[in-house]
Design a protein around this motif. Structure first.
Motif, PDB file in Angstrom:
ATOM      1  N   ASN A  20       9.755  -7.118  -2.332  1.00 35.48           N
ATOM      2  CA  ASN A  20       9.045  -6.152  -3.168  1.00 35.48           C
ATOM      3  C   ASN A  20       8.912  -4.862  -2.370  1.00 35.48           C
ATOM      4  O   ASN A  20       8.849  -4.873  -1.133  1.00 35.48           O
ATOM      5  CB  ASN A  20       7.668  -6.674  -3.572  1.00 35.48           C
ATOM      6  N   SER A  21       8.851  -3.757  -3.067  1.00 27.82           N
ATOM      7  CA  SER A  21       8.691  -2.450  -2.413  1.00 27.82           C
ATOM      8  C   SER A  21       8.101  -1.475  -3.407  1.00 27.82           C
ATOM      9  O   SER A  21       8.282  -1.608  -4.620  1.00 27.82           O
ATOM     10  CB  SER A  21      10.037  -1.934  -1.875  1.00 27.82           C
ATOM     11  N   GLY A  22       7.385  -0.482  -2.891  1.00 24.78           N
ATOM     12  CA  GLY A  22       6.781   0.527  -3.747  1.00 24.78           C
ATOM     13  C   GLY A  22       5.618   1.212  -3.050  1.00 24.78           C
ATOM     14  O   GLY A  22       5.210   0.842  -1.930  1.00 24.78           O
ATOM     15  N   TRP A  38       4.287   3.891   1.714  1.00 23.90           N
ATOM     16  CA  TRP A  38       5.419   3.152   1.139  1.00 23.90           C
ATOM     17  C   TRP A  38       5.455   1.762   1.776  1.00 23.90           C
ATOM     18  O   TRP A  38       5.600   1.621   2.982  1.00 23.90           O
ATOM     19  CB  TRP A  38       6.725   3.900   1.407  1.00 23.90           C
ATOM     20  N   ARG A  52       8.774   7.332   2.069  1.00 23.98           N
ATOM     21  CA  ARG A  52       9.843   6.400   1.689  1.00 23.98           C
ATOM     22  C   ARG A  52      11.043   6.533   2.611  1.00 23.98           C
ATOM     23  O   ARG A  52      11.743   5.545   2.871  1.00 23.98           O
ATOM     24  CB  ARG A  52      10.250   6.672   0.239  1.00 23.98           C
ATOM     25  N   ALA A 100       1.977  -2.978 -11.723  1.00 16.51           N
ATOM     26  CA  ALA A 100       2.310  -2.944 -10.297  1.00 16.51           C
ATOM     27  C   ALA A 100       1.340  -3.792  -9.485  1.00 16.51           C
ATOM     28  O   ALA A 100       1.746  -4.489  -8.543  1.00 16.51           O
ATOM     29  CB  ALA A 100       2.303  -1.506  -9.802  1.00 16.51           C
TER      30      ALA A 100
END
Length: 261
Positions: A20-22, A38, A52, A100
């Motif tokens: 997962n990333s965000g 990030w 990022r 999210a």
């Protein structure tokens, strides 16, 4: 726990796929202000970067021995990563939307090795249950047991295995031929008429092997007479032993009935 900084940096920035990333908002340890970072989740390690495109992570959270839970805060969509122990730090994070937040809570809860160990044990348990339920499995079938049946004796088992003898033995060249039904069924049909089945569906006898030639004519005549008398002698012996076995079995059954109370 000792961690190699260069190995962590390489693992955080390599091309391996992330779970997962965000972007998430992370509350500071000393100050309660939230900072936008990030985040990248790989295995049981949660890396966070300032931007990022940052080349190195600012920090890493090892997700072992922790719980991920929702929390009440002034910010919306907040959740916390709590570790056991009085001196352990609690990480408070906030997502940008409800979807999210749910995605991060789900992926972080499944990142630890303890969770993977529980999943593997549950899958092994389900596999064992499926193996017991299959008819050909290790545990056999789980169907309801049927009525008990006595085990057949050796004589009855022999009768079931032996093929039925024909009433009249076929003859070829004046000699009786014992027909092997199994070999006749397994042998492919022969166009010459030596094998297969006749018009009535009965299996045909296999061809006789070539006879040895005897120089003495009397020897040939005596061999033919012995072959002609062989089947009748065998029939008499078969009937005699059948009567003997039937008599012995009847005596045994009578003794068994007499011994029962």
């Amino acid at each position: 726990m000792k961690l190699n900084e260069r190995s962590l940096v390489f693992y955080a920035t390599c091309d391996s796929p992330a779970d997962n990333s965000g972007f998430l908002y992370k509350r500071g340890e000393r100050h309660t202000a939230y900072h936008r970072r990030w985040f990248v989740l790989k295995g049981n390690m949660l890396f966070y970067f300032e931007e990022r495109d940052s080349r190195e992570p600012v920090g890493v959270i090892v997700l072992e021995g922790c719980n991920v839970e929702l929390c009440d805060s002034a910010e919306n969509f907040t959740f916390a990563i709590r570790f056991g122990g009085s001196k352990s730090r609690t990480y408070v994070l906030a997502a940008e939307s409800q979807a999210a937040m749910e995605s991060w809570v789900k992926s972080l809860s499944r990142a630890s090795f303890d969770y993977m160990r529980l999943v593997v044990r549950e899958l092994e348990k389900q596999l064992q249950e499926m193996s017991r339920g299959l008819p050909g499995g290790c545990g056999g079938s789980q169907d309801a047991p049927g009525p008990w049946k006595p085990k057949p004796s050796g004589l009855e088992q022999g009768r079931e295995r032996l093929p039925a003898l024909p009433a009249v033995l076929p003859k070829e060249n004046g000699c009786a031929v014992w027909n092997n039904v199994v070999e006749a069924e397994e042998r492919p049909p022969d166009a010459s008429g030596c094998g297969g089945h006749d018009e009535e569906g009965a299996p045909r006898p296999p061809p006789l092997p070539p006879r040895r030639r005897v120089s003495n004519g009397s020897g040939t005549a005596s061999a033919g007479a012995a072959a002609a008398q062989g089947p009748s002698t065998f029939c008499r012996l078969h009937e005699q032993y059948s009567r003997e076995v039937a008599r012995l079995r009847q005596d045994w059954q009578q003794k068994r009935r007499g011994s029962q109370p």
